[in-house]
Design a protein around this motif. Structure first.
Motif, PDB file in Angstrom:
ATOM      1  N   GLU A 467       0.641  -1.234   0.077  1.00 12.00           N
ATOM      2  CA  GLU A 467      -0.073  -0.035   0.018  1.00 12.00           C
ATOM      3  C   GLU A 467       1.026   1.253   0.028  1.00 12.00           C
ATOM      4  O   GLU A 467       0.516   2.194  -0.745  1.00 12.00           O
ATOM      5  N   LEU A 468       1.959   1.235   0.915  1.00  5.64           N
ATOM      6  CA  LEU A 468       2.895   2.401   0.988  1.00  5.64           C
ATOM      7  C   LEU A 468       3.477   2.728  -0.550  1.00  5.64           C
ATOM      8  O   LEU A 468       3.543   3.738  -1.053  1.00  5.64           O
ATOM      9  N   ALA A 469       3.844   1.701  -1.224  1.00  5.26           N
ATOM     10  CA  ALA A 469       4.520   1.729  -2.340  1.00  5.26           C
ATOM     11  C   ALA A 469       3.467   2.165  -3.464  1.00  5.26           C
ATOM     12  O   ALA A 469       3.823   3.188  -4.220  1.00  5.26           O
ATOM     13  N   GLU A 470       2.194   1.751  -3.631  1.00  3.38           N
ATOM     14  CA  GLU A 470       1.130   2.384  -4.463  1.00  3.38           C
ATOM     15  C   GLU A 470       0.820   3.833  -4.086  1.00  3.38           C
ATOM     16  O   GLU A 470       0.787   4.773  -4.958  1.00  3.38           O
ATOM     17  N   GLN A 471       1.014   4.472  -2.857  1.00  2.87           N
ATOM     18  CA  GLN A 471       0.903   5.690  -2.305  1.00  2.87           C
ATOM     19  C   GLN A 471       1.880   6.326  -2.731  1.00  2.87           C
ATOM     20  O   GLN A 471       1.423   7.485  -3.208  1.00  2.87           O
ATOM     21  N   ASP A 472       3.099   5.945  -2.748  1.00  2.00           N
ATOM     22  CA  ASP A 472       4.102   6.960  -3.177  1.00  2.00           C
ATOM     23  C   ASP A 472       4.149   7.090  -4.589  1.00  2.00           C
ATOM     24  O   ASP A 472       4.228   8.356  -5.025  1.00  2.00           O
ATOM     25  N   LEU A 473       3.678   6.109  -5.562  1.00  2.00           N
ATOM     26  CA  LEU A 473       3.338   6.264  -6.941  1.00  2.00           C
ATOM     27  C   LEU A 473       2.378   7.303  -7.063  1.00  2.00           C
ATOM     28  O   LEU A 473       2.486   8.328  -7.985  1.00  2.00           O
ATOM     29  N   VAL A 474       1.195   7.405  -6.185  1.00  2.00           N
ATOM     30  CA  VAL A 474       0.281   8.336  -6.368  1.00  2.00           C
ATOM     31  C   VAL A 474       0.599   9.775  -5.996  1.00  2.00           C
ATOM     32  O   VAL A 474       0.249  10.726  -6.879  1.00  2.00           O
ATOM     33  N   ILE A 475       1.147   9.857  -4.798  1.00  2.00           N
ATOM     34  CA  ILE A 475       1.883  10.925  -4.560  1.00  2.00           C
ATOM     35  C   ILE A 475       3.089  11.635  -5.436  1.00  2.00           C
ATOM     36  O   ILE A 475       2.707  13.004  -5.644  1.00  2.00           O
ATOM     37  N   GLN A 476       3.736  10.963  -6.013  1.00  2.41           N
ATOM     38  CA  GLN A 476       4.723  11.248  -6.905  1.00  2.41           C
ATOM     39  C   GLN A 476       3.898  11.990  -8.125  1.00  2.41           C
ATOM     40  O   GLN A 476       4.335  13.185  -8.669  1.00  2.41           O
ATOM     41  N   LYS A 477       2.846  11.443  -8.578  1.00  2.00           N
ATOM     42  CA  LYS A 477       2.174  11.923  -9.904  1.00  2.00           C
ATOM     43  C   LYS A 477       1.426  13.209  -9.543  1.00  2.00           C
ATOM     44  O   LYS A 477       1.549  14.188 -10.166  1.00  2.00           O
ATOM     45  N   ARG A 478       0.879  13.333  -8.345  1.00  2.00           N
ATOM     46  CA  ARG A 478       0.038  14.377  -7.870  1.00  2.00           C
ATOM     47  C   ARG A 478       1.064  15.512  -7.502  1.00  2.00           C
ATOM     48  O   ARG A 478       1.031  16.755  -7.958  1.00  2.00           O
TER      49      ARG A 478
END
Length: 729
Positions: A467-478
């Motif tokens: 979940e953290l890895a997925e959240q990191d990707l989302v945060i990076q895009k944002r």
């Protein structure tokens, strides 16, 4: 109250539960001193997406809509069966009425499968109402249909629910056989729901047989299946049963931990009978902690959960929940020293269990009632109930109740100086304790639980990493989008808004902290006052009470040691002994009032009833009558001073009637007129003429007490017309 899992049919989307086990863990109250240090610790915030209705209520409404819109007879009856099945968790009487209608319609439609389902459902409903003979009749009818069928759903439903009936009867071997039949079918067709359910039920049978290691292993397997399927209700039941297992092993901290997790999940799902079971089980563990640690707060928390269970059981017409709540409330009242109230609840529990032919609950009720009588110094009644409860527990091979009953009997004999018998029963208690809670068993159980928790945490860590890895990707895009589209001005505005919100939040937190400090200060003050009252009452009991007892003993020794033949001296010594005994009794009543800030009408009623019972026993030629108007609110509270004065007036009036009136009947009635209570004490004795007879100190004291509490006292009497005393307060 352990949780057995029930299935009507594998096609059902909702799994029902039946809370069937209550095994109150009895304990010793003889050396217990209560310390009052009550802190505000319970603050529950319940945030649900559904506010007005539970999930089950919504499902029932949806099914009724389908039923009303359906015209096909078979589909209509099938939908009605589903409605009855859902009502099983919220109102058993409604479920019975609906399932009987389904049985009639299925017979008319000649649909064996639907009829078998309705019969099994009726058997389950009557089991929940503790009418096991009626349940057996319906299961036997279902057996004639299921035996001819190849439908595995019907077979597992019948075997599982019939196993529950045997469990109610404490026939654990027969119950285990039925659950193993379900497990065999479930494994053959790889039905995870039934496998999980069977593990739980077999584990309960093992725990009652003392095989705790096997029981915990099966509960853990059941929990794993529930977690993998995200089945919160079944997971709650597994946690519930693990918590009870740890309670049987005297590990109360872990028991409380698992029971709290279970109750939280049950409340989210909204299953009434499961929630009632959760309240009762958590109350049992908190009571054990309170007694073990002499923690008054835990005892009061336990009473709160028992009262919730009783209230919710009455609302849902869940008779079994009511039957179990009363003996637990009796235990709590006895634990905190309210022996009269403990006896009152104990009598209700015993009567209910006998009326419903619930032997298991009768055993527990007798042992609890016997211990309350023991603490109230009514040794003859205590012996009757404790021995009967112990004999029934031995007959049913219930080791845990045998253990606790043997301890109570040991204490009872010790109180009566029968030390030889007391030692014999204490040895029995010690042997049973070793067999149930051996260190080896506890170590194995803890090892299994540690492995389970470790495995669960490893899975959670893996999930969190993903979940953290997925959240990191989302945060990076944002972040890329934000930096490309938002200027410096917008960023400053956001920072300012965040700072404002943070400051606002801090102010709210400071305000809440100040409110909490004020609340804690008030509670601290109340605790100090209560501790001072308890300290004074203990000093009165331990010092003055002991000295009066020594005086009585010394007088008796004088009479027998010196063989005094002087009748006048003997009468004088008897008079001194009676006076000291009366003073002790008055002292106990004073201590009772001092231990309370307020006295509820229910407490006062129980105290009066107990006094009349004692007067009835002491006065063979007088008939006593005690009647309370049903419209009176039992929860209404009086100040301790007012309650004590009312009790003293009634006590003095009855005493005068017994001593001077030469009466055959004495009646006490309490009713409510407007906003006042009217208390009438009347006898049919010889009476007296108020105009010619000088009033004694007793009547004057009664008038003075009435005046002190703002009441009026009228005395109506005439020669050969009896005497009537009317208190209006």
């Amino acid at each position: 109250m352990s949780t057995l899992l029930i299935n009507f049919s594998k096609k059902a989307s909702v799994i029902f539960c039946l809370n069937i086990r209550i095994l109150p863990m009895l304990f010793s109250f003889s050396i217990m001193r209560l310390f009052s240090k009550i802190l505000a610790v319970c603050l529950f915030l319940c945030l649900n997406e559904i506010s007005a209705q539970t999930k089950i209520d919504i499902k029932i409404d949806s099914l009724w809509n389908v039923y009303n819109q359906t015209k096909d007879p078979l589909r209509k009856s099938t939908t009605l069966y589903n409605v009855g099945r859902e009502y099983m968790s919220v109102n058993i009487d409604s479920a019975i009425r609906i399932l009987k209608q389904v049985d009639t319609e299925a017979l008319q439609l000649r649909n064996d499968s639907l009829q078998a389902k309705s019969l099994i459902g009726l058997g389950l409903a009557f089991s929940r109402k503790s009418k096991l003979d009626s349940a057996k009749v319906y299961y036997d009818k279902a057996e004639t249909i299921v035996a001819k069928s190849t439908d595995t759903d019907l077979k597992t439903s019948l075997y599982n629910n019939r196993g529950i009936m045997f469990f109610y009867k404490s026939e654990y071997d027969k119950a285990r056989e039925e659950f193993e039949r379900v497990l065999a079918i479930a494994k053959e067709i790889n039905n995870l729901d039934d496998i999980s359910r069977s593990y739980n039920n077999i584990a309960l049978c093992d725990s009652y047989s003392g095989n705790y290691e096997s029981a915990l292993a099966m509960h853990i397997e059941s929990a794993k299946i529930a977690e993998s399927r995200k089945d919160n209700l079944n997971l709650a039941r597994s946690y519930n049963n693990i918590g009870l297992l740890y309670r049987d092993l005297d590990d109360y901290d872990k028991s409380e931990e698992y029971l709290l997790k279970s109750l939280k999940l049950k409340e989210e799902e909204g299953a009434t009978t499961d929630i009632i079971g959760g309240y009762l089980n958590l109350g049992g563990t908190l009571r054990k902690i309170g007694v073990t640690n002499k923690d008054t707060l835990k005892l009061l928390e336990a009473r709160g959960y028992y009262e919730k269970a009783l209230k919710k059981s009455k609302e849902a017409n869940y008779g079994y929940g009511e039957n179990i709540s009363y003996p637990n409330l009796a235990l709590i009242e006895t634990a905190i020293g309210n022996f009269d109230k403990g006896i009152l609840y104990g009598k209700i529990a015993l009567k209910n269990s006998i009326d419903k032919k619930d032997i298991g609950n009768e055993i527990v009720s007798r042992v609890n009632l016997g211990d309350a009588y023991r603490n109230n110094k009514q040794y003859e009644l205590a012996t009757e109930h404790l021995m009967k409860g112990y004999e029934l527990a031995v007959k049913r091979e219930d080791l845990i109740v045998q253990k606790e009953a043997s301890l109570m009997i040991s204490l009872l004999n010790s109180d009566q100086y029968n030390y030889k018998t007391a030692l014999e029963y204490y040895k029995t208690y010690h042997d049973l304790t070793d067999s149930i809670s051996s260190t080896d068993v506890k170590n194995k159980v803890n090892e299994l639980e540690t492995k389970y928790e470790t495995e669960k945490k490893e899975k959670q860590i893996l999930i969190q990493r993903a979940e953290l890895a997925e959240q990191d990707l989302v945060i990076q895009k944002r972040n890329y989008q934000l930096f490309g589209t938002v200027g410096t001005t917008v960023i400053i505005g956001i920072i300012g808004l965040l700072f404002y919100n943070q400051q606002k939040l801090k102010n709210r937190q400071l305000q809440k902290e100040n409110e909490l400090k004020d609340a804690l200060l008030k509670i601290e003050t109340q605790n100090k006052l209560q501790e001072q009252r308890l300290r004074i009452s203990r000093d009165l009991h331990d010092n003055i009470g002991a000295q009066l007892t020594f005086i009585i003993s010394s007088i008796d020794n004088l009479k027998y040691a010196f063989k005094i033949e002087d009748n006048k001296l003997t009468k004088k010594l008897d008079s001194l002994s009676d006076f000291a005994s009366g003073t002790i009794y008055e002292l106990r009543d004073t201590i009772w009032a001092m231990n309370k800030n307020q006295i509820s009408f229910e407490d006062l009623q129980a105290r009066i009833s107990n006094y009349i019972d004692k007067a009835d026993i002491a006065s063979n030629n007088i008939n006593f009558h005690f009647d309370v108007d049903g419209s009176i609110d039992e929860s209404h509270v009086l100040s301790s001073i007012k309650g004590m004065n009312v009790y003293r007036i009634i006590q003095e009036a009855i005493h005068n009637s017994i001593k001077y009136a030469d009466a055959s009947n004495i009646s006490v009635t309490i009713k409510k007129v407007a906003s006042n209570y009217v208390i009438n004490i009347k006898d049919d004795g010889k009476g007296f003429d108020k105009a010619t007879v000088k009033l004694g100190n007793g009547l004057k004291n009664m008038e003075k007490r009435a005046s002190e509490i703002g009441g009026n006292l009228d005395i109506v009497s005439g020669e050969n017309k009896g005497t009537e005393i009317i208190l209006n307060v």
